[in-house]
Each structure stands twice: as structure tokens, then as C-alpha cells.
Design a protein around this motif. Structure first.
Motif, PDB file in Angstrom:
ATOM      1  N   LYS A 110       0.830  -1.212   0.000  1.00 53.98           N
ATOM      2  CA  LYS A 110       0.000   0.000   0.000  1.00 53.98           C
ATOM      3  C   LYS A 110       0.866   1.264   0.000  1.00 53.98           C
ATOM      4  CE  LYS A 110      -3.951   2.183   0.409  1.00 53.98           C
ATOM      5  NZ  LYS A 110      -4.787   2.042   1.617  1.00 53.98           N
ATOM      6  N   ALA A 111       2.106   1.151   0.518  1.00 59.23           N
ATOM      7  CA  ALA A 111       3.001   2.308   0.585  1.00 59.23           C
ATOM      8  C   ALA A 111       3.643   2.636  -0.763  1.00 59.23           C
ATOM      9  CB  ALA A 111       4.086   2.067   1.629  1.00 59.23           C
ATOM     10  N   LEU A 112       3.506   1.724  -1.726  1.00 54.65           N
ATOM     11  CA  LEU A 112       4.082   2.012  -3.055  1.00 54.65           C
ATOM     12  C   LEU A 112       3.405   3.232  -3.645  1.00 54.65           C
ATOM     13  CD1 LEU A 112       4.230  -1.635  -4.486  1.00 54.65           C
ATOM     14  CD2 LEU A 112       6.155  -0.245  -3.664  1.00 54.65           C
ATOM     15  N   ARG A 113       4.197   4.172  -4.132  1.00 53.17           N
ATOM     16  CA  ARG A 113       3.637   5.427  -4.635  1.00 53.17           C
ATOM     17  C   ARG A 113       3.326   5.349  -6.130  1.00 53.17           C
ATOM     18  NH1 ARG A 113       8.516   8.843  -3.182  1.00 53.17           N
ATOM     19  NH2 ARG A 113       9.400   6.743  -3.282  1.00 53.17           N
ATOM     20  N   LYS A 114       2.317   6.082  -6.509  1.00 53.25           N
ATOM     21  CA  LYS A 114       1.920   6.145  -7.905  1.00 53.25           C
ATOM     22  C   LYS A 114       3.020   6.839  -8.714  1.00 53.25           C
ATOM     23  CE  LYS A 114      -1.622   8.166 -10.925  1.00 53.25           C
ATOM     24  NZ  LYS A 114      -2.875   8.943 -10.981  1.00 53.25           N
ATOM     25  N   PRO A 115       3.402   6.297  -9.854  1.00 45.57           N
ATOM     26  CA  PRO A 115       4.461   6.935 -10.647  1.00 45.57           C
ATOM     27  C   PRO A 115       3.943   8.140 -11.413  1.00 45.57           C
ATOM     28  CG  PRO A 115       3.632   5.032 -11.807  1.00 45.57           C
ATOM     29  CD  PRO A 115       2.921   5.039 -10.473  1.00 45.57           C
ATOM     30  N   THR A 116       4.800   9.116 -11.597  1.00 48.89           N
ATOM     31  CA  THR A 116       4.467  10.208 -12.512  1.00 48.89           C
ATOM     32  C   THR A 116       4.471   9.665 -13.936  1.00 48.89           C
ATOM     33  OG1 THR A 116       6.764  10.852 -12.858  1.00 48.89           O
ATOM     34  CG2 THR A 116       5.615  11.847 -10.965  1.00 48.89           C
ATOM     35  N   VAL A 117       3.879  10.417 -14.851  1.00 51.59           N
ATOM     36  CA  VAL A 117       3.841   9.967 -16.246  1.00 51.59           C
ATOM     37  C   VAL A 117       5.260   9.825 -16.796  1.00 51.59           C
ATOM     38  CG1 VAL A 117       3.184  10.633 -18.603  1.00 51.59           C
ATOM     39  CG2 VAL A 117       1.551  10.903 -16.704  1.00 51.59           C
ATOM     40  N   SER A 118       6.144  10.755 -16.435  1.00 56.12           N
ATOM     41  CA  SER A 118       7.517  10.679 -16.943  1.00 56.12           C
ATOM     42  C   SER A 118       8.241   9.456 -16.398  1.00 56.12           C
ATOM     43  CB  SER A 118       8.293  11.957 -16.602  1.00 56.12           C
ATOM     44  OG  SER A 118       8.346  12.134 -15.193  1.00 56.12           O
ATOM     45  N   ALA A 176      12.851   9.761 -27.474  1.00 55.05           N
ATOM     46  CA  ALA A 176      11.828   9.635 -28.517  1.00 55.05           C
ATOM     47  C   ALA A 176      11.214   8.237 -28.507  1.00 55.05           C
ATOM     48  CB  ALA A 176      12.444   9.942 -29.879  1.00 55.05           C
ATOM     49  N   GLN A 177      12.040   7.206 -28.296  1.00 56.70           N
ATOM     50  CA  GLN A 177      11.535   5.833 -28.255  1.00 56.70           C
ATOM     51  C   GLN A 177      10.590   5.644 -27.072  1.00 56.70           C
ATOM     52  OE1 GLN A 177      14.512   2.840 -27.651  1.00 56.70           O
ATOM     53  NE2 GLN A 177      13.118   1.142 -28.003  1.00 56.70           N
ATOM     54  N   ALA A 178      10.953   6.185 -25.896  1.00 53.24           N
ATOM     55  CA  ALA A 178      10.123   6.036 -24.701  1.00 53.24           C
ATOM     56  C   ALA A 178       8.772   6.709 -24.891  1.00 53.24           C
ATOM     57  CB  ALA A 178      10.851   6.630 -23.494  1.00 53.24           C
ATOM     58  N   VAL A 179       8.780   7.931 -25.428  1.00 50.80           N
ATOM     59  CA  VAL A 179       7.525   8.651 -25.657  1.00 50.80           C
ATOM     60  C   VAL A 179       6.657   7.899 -26.659  1.00 50.80           C
ATOM     61  CG1 VAL A 179       6.533  10.777 -26.576  1.00 50.80           C
ATOM     62  CG2 VAL A 179       8.504  10.881 -25.029  1.00 50.80           C
ATOM     63  N   SER A 180       7.288   7.356 -27.697  1.00 53.36           N
ATOM     64  CA  SER A 180       6.539   6.596 -28.699  1.00 53.36           C
ATOM     65  C   SER A 180       5.896   5.355 -28.074  1.00 53.36           C
ATOM     66  CB  SER A 180       7.470   6.193 -29.841  1.00 53.36           C
ATOM     67  OG  SER A 180       6.783   5.406 -30.800  1.00 53.36           O
ATOM     68  N   LEU A 181       6.631   4.652 -27.195  1.00 61.01           N
ATOM     69  CA  LEU A 181       6.080   3.480 -26.520  1.00 61.01           C
ATOM     70  C   LEU A 181       4.889   3.871 -25.632  1.00 61.01           C
ATOM     71  CD1 LEU A 181       9.367   1.631 -25.477  1.00 61.01           C
ATOM     72  CD2 LEU A 181       7.685   0.824 -27.145  1.00 61.01           C
ATOM     73  N   ALA A 182       5.034   4.997 -24.916  1.00 61.25           N
ATOM     74  CA  ALA A 182       3.960   5.441 -24.023  1.00 61.25           C
ATOM     75  C   ALA A 182       2.711   5.801 -24.819  1.00 61.25           C
ATOM     76  CB  ALA A 182       4.428   6.642 -23.203  1.00 61.25           C
ATOM     77  N   GLU A 183       2.882   6.534 -25.900  1.00 55.60           N
ATOM     78  CA  GLU A 183       1.723   6.932 -26.701  1.00 55.60           C
ATOM     79  C   GLU A 183       1.071   5.729 -27.365  1.00 55.60           C
ATOM     80  OE1 GLU A 183       3.334   9.934 -29.233  1.00 55.60           O
ATOM     81  OE2 GLU A 183       3.153  11.516 -27.703  1.00 55.60           O
ATOM     82  N   VAL A 237      -0.956   6.443 -23.427  1.00 58.85           N
ATOM     83  CA  VAL A 237      -0.637   7.446 -22.412  1.00 58.85           C
ATOM     84  C   VAL A 237      -0.016   8.655 -23.103  1.00 58.85           C
ATOM     85  CG1 VAL A 237       0.740   7.971 -20.371  1.00 58.85           C
ATOM     86  CG2 VAL A 237      -0.287   5.709 -20.641  1.00 58.85           C
ATOM     87  N   THR A 238      -0.616   9.836 -22.892  1.00 52.83           N
ATOM     88  CA  THR A 238      -0.107  11.067 -23.500  1.00 52.83           C
ATOM     89  C   THR A 238       1.025  11.624 -22.644  1.00 52.83           C
ATOM     90  OG1 THR A 238      -2.263  11.586 -24.439  1.00 52.83           O
ATOM     91  CG2 THR A 238      -0.682  13.406 -24.236  1.00 52.83           C
ATOM     92  N   VAL A 239       2.138  11.960 -23.287  1.00 54.06           N
ATOM     93  CA  VAL A 239       3.301  12.510 -22.591  1.00 54.06           C
ATOM     94  C   VAL A 239       3.414  13.985 -22.955  1.00 54.06           C
ATOM     95  CG1 VAL A 239       5.794  12.329 -22.218  1.00 54.06           C
ATOM     96  CG2 VAL A 239       4.465  10.272 -22.716  1.00 54.06           C
ATOM     97  N   SER A 240       3.221  14.847 -21.956  1.00 51.67           N
ATOM     98  CA  SER A 240       3.302  16.292 -22.202  1.00 51.67           C
ATOM     99  C   SER A 240       4.739  16.712 -22.483  1.00 51.67           C
ATOM    100  CB  SER A 240       2.768  17.055 -20.995  1.00 51.67           C
ATOM    101  OG  SER A 240       3.637  16.855 -19.879  1.00 51.67           O
ATOM    102  N   ALA A 241       4.887  17.961 -22.910  1.00 53.53           N
ATOM    103  CA  ALA A 241       6.234  18.479 -23.172  1.00 53.53           C
ATOM    104  C   ALA A 241       7.074  18.477 -21.897  1.00 53.53           C
ATOM    105  CB  ALA A 241       6.144  19.892 -23.749  1.00 53.53           C
ATOM    106  N   ALA A 242       6.446  18.838 -20.762  1.00 51.52           N
ATOM    107  CA  ALA A 242       7.185  18.856 -19.494  1.00 51.52           C
ATOM    108  C   ALA A 242       7.588  17.441 -19.085  1.00 51.52           C
ATOM    109  CB  ALA A 242       6.340  19.491 -18.404  1.00 51.52           C
ATOM    110  N   ALA A 243       6.659  16.475 -19.265  1.00 52.60           N
ATOM    111  CA  ALA A 243       6.979  15.088 -18.922  1.00 52.60           C
ATOM    112  C   ALA A 243       8.071  14.547 -19.835  1.00 52.60           C
ATOM    113  CB  ALA A 243       5.725  14.223 -19.027  1.00 52.60           C
TER     114      ALA A 243
END
Length: 281
Positions: free
Chosen positions: A41-49, A100-107, A111-117
Motif C-alpha cells: 500500500k506504501a508504493l507510490r503512484k508513478p508520474t507519467v515521466s 523519442a523511443q520512450a515517448v513513442s512506446l507510451a503513446e 498514455v499522452t506525454v506532455s512536453a514537461a513530462a
């Protein structure tokens, strides 16, 4: 349930899209219960990045980046400026490609990856290349927040616990000294061999140039000697001609002198004869 088993559960949860993480984590924690359930339960939710980097660690290929990380740290340790500049250029290109590869895998996973992420993904991957501790954290595929490094060795392994869900494996920041010494010795030997080959090639080129110049000088000397022999023969002939001409001139001058004396004597007799004729008239 051991820590390794908790880490396995964490890996399963962090493989889910961020929007599905909390419900799945709570359900799993409730099913397990007790102290282990509390740890889950203590595991934290990951950010999108962070989730995007985890996705790359699971489905992408970070091997080249992590190999480059070791080479970069070694070049930094050796203060090899030329090698460090070359590897730094490779690092920038590689981190950009991996981002670029990571963002492509996420999309592709919805999952949408913002410019900040995306910028955080880039910073995290760059930190993994620059720092062995950061690389170990990325390898877990259980990142919960991004990382950033401003130079070599600037990510503290002890401070990484709060960026990874579950345990963080031990990190060997620097290669074993014996292994590092062997690599340095090998590079030094390779450099010495390259320099020796370069010196041998330079010496061979110099030898070839000198041999060519020697052959030209020898050819010129042979030509000059031939001309000198011809000139000596011409001089000998001219000296012989000079001697013959001088002898002829001497002979002719002697004969001319005799002829002049004869001519004067004959002229005197003629004059005497004319005077005698005049007197008789």
C-alpha cells in the motif's frame, strides 16, 4: 512474502498505466493484508515521466546507453578530454533517441506525454547515462519520479530510495580497480601501438622520399659527369687545334719576315738600277 516478492508485485503494478495504478495497488494490498500489505500500500503512484522511463526499461533497449555510461565514467576518471568529448556527443544523440523511443512506446500504450513530462524523461535517461546509481534505479523499471543529474556522479545512491518503488539493488558506482587498471593498460598499449604504427609509416614515407631524391641526384650527377667528359674531350681537341694554329702562325710569321727582307732587298736593287739608267741618259 520476501522483499524480492514485494518487488515483483511492484514491477507488476508499475507496468500498468498510471491511471490504473492506485486501484490495482490498493486491491493487491488488501488481498495480501498484514505488514506486507502495508508495504504494498506504501508504493507510490508513478508520474507519467517516470512510468514512461519504466516502460522503456521493460520494452526498450537501454543496454547501449548503460554501456556508454560506464565508458563515460571511465573517460572522466582518466581525464581523457578527447575521448570524453567524443562520448559526450554520442550520449546526447543516444539520450535524444531513447527519449523519442520512450515517448513513442507510451503513446502506443495510450498514455499522452506532455512536453514537461518528455523533458523529465530526457533528464532521467541522461542521469542514467551519467551516473551508475541512477542507471541501477532505471534498470528496476519501478521509477516513481524523474531524476536529474548535472554532472558525473551527482546522483547519490542513498538518495534514490524515494524515486524507486520497492527496494533499490546495490550499486557499484565505479568499476573494480583491477578491471579499470587493465582497461587503462590496454588503452595505453593500443595508443602506443597506434603511435608506433604512425611513426613507422612516417619513417617509411620519409625513407621513400629520400630514396627518390637520392635517385634524382644520382641521375643528375651521371648526366653532369657525361657532359664533363664530353667537354674534356672538346677541350683536348681545342687545345690540339690551338697548338697547331700557333705553330702555323709562327711558321707563317717567320716566312713573312723572310719574304719582307727579300722584297726590301729587291726594291733596293731596282732603285739602284733606275738611278744608273738615269745617269747614262
Amino acid at each position: 512474502m520476501s522483499q524480492d516478492e514485494v518487488d515483483e508485485v511492484a514491477a507488476e503494478l508499475y507496468a500498468l498505466p498510471p491511471t490504473a495504478f492506485t486501484a490495482a495497488r490498493n486491491a493487491r494490498a488488501a488481498a495480501v493484508g498484514g505488514d506486507v500489505g502495508s508495504r504494498i500500500k506504501a508504493l507510490r503512484k508513478p508520474t507519467v515521466s517516470a512510468w514512461t522511463v519504466d516502460l522503456l526499461a521493460r520494452e526498450g533497449d537501454l543496454g547501449e546507453a548503460l554501456d556508454l555510461a560506464a565508458a563515460l565514467r571511465e573517460a572522466q576518471d582518466d581525464l581523457d578530454a578527447a575521448e570524453l568529448a567524443r562520448l559526450s556527443g554520442q550520449r546526447r544523440q543516444l539520450v535524444a533517441a531513447l527519449t523519442a523511443q520512450a515517448v513513442s512506446l507510451a503513446e502506443a500504450a495510450g498514455v499522452t506525454v506532455s512536453a514537461a513530462a518528455r523533458d523529465d524523461v530526457h533528464k532521467t535517461l541522461n542521469a542514467a547515462v551519467l551516473d551508475a546509481a541512477a542507471a541501477a534505479a532505471v534498470r528496476t523499471a519501478r521509477m516513481v519520479r524523474p531524476l536529474e543529474a548535472t554532472g558525473f556522479g551527482t546522483v547519490d545512491a542513498a538518495g534514490l530510495a524515494d524515486v524507486v518503488g520497492g527496494s533499490l539493488p546495490g550499486v557499484e558506482v565505479d568499476p573494480p580497480r583491477d578491471d579499470l587498471a587493465q582497461r587503462r593498460a590496454r588503452r595505453a598499449a593500443e595508443k602506443a601501438a597506434r603511435e608506433a604504427d604512425r611513426a613507422a609509416n612516417d619513417a617509411a614515407r620519409d625513407e621513400a622520399k629520400l630514396a627518390e631524391r637520392r635517385d634524382r641526384a644520382r641521375h643528375k650527377l651521371d648526366h653532369v659527369r657525361e657532359r664533363l667528359d664530353d667537354l674534356r674531350r672538346d677541350i683536348a681537341r681545342l687545345e690540339a687545334d690551338e697548338a697547331a694554329a700557333a705553330a702555323t702562325l709562327t711558321e707563317l710569321e717567320d716566312r713573312l719576315g723572310a719574304a719582307a727582307s727579300t722584297a726590301r732587298a729587291a726594291a733596293a736593287r731596282a732603285e739602284d738600277a733606275r738611278r744608273s739608267l738615269t745617269e747614262l741618259s
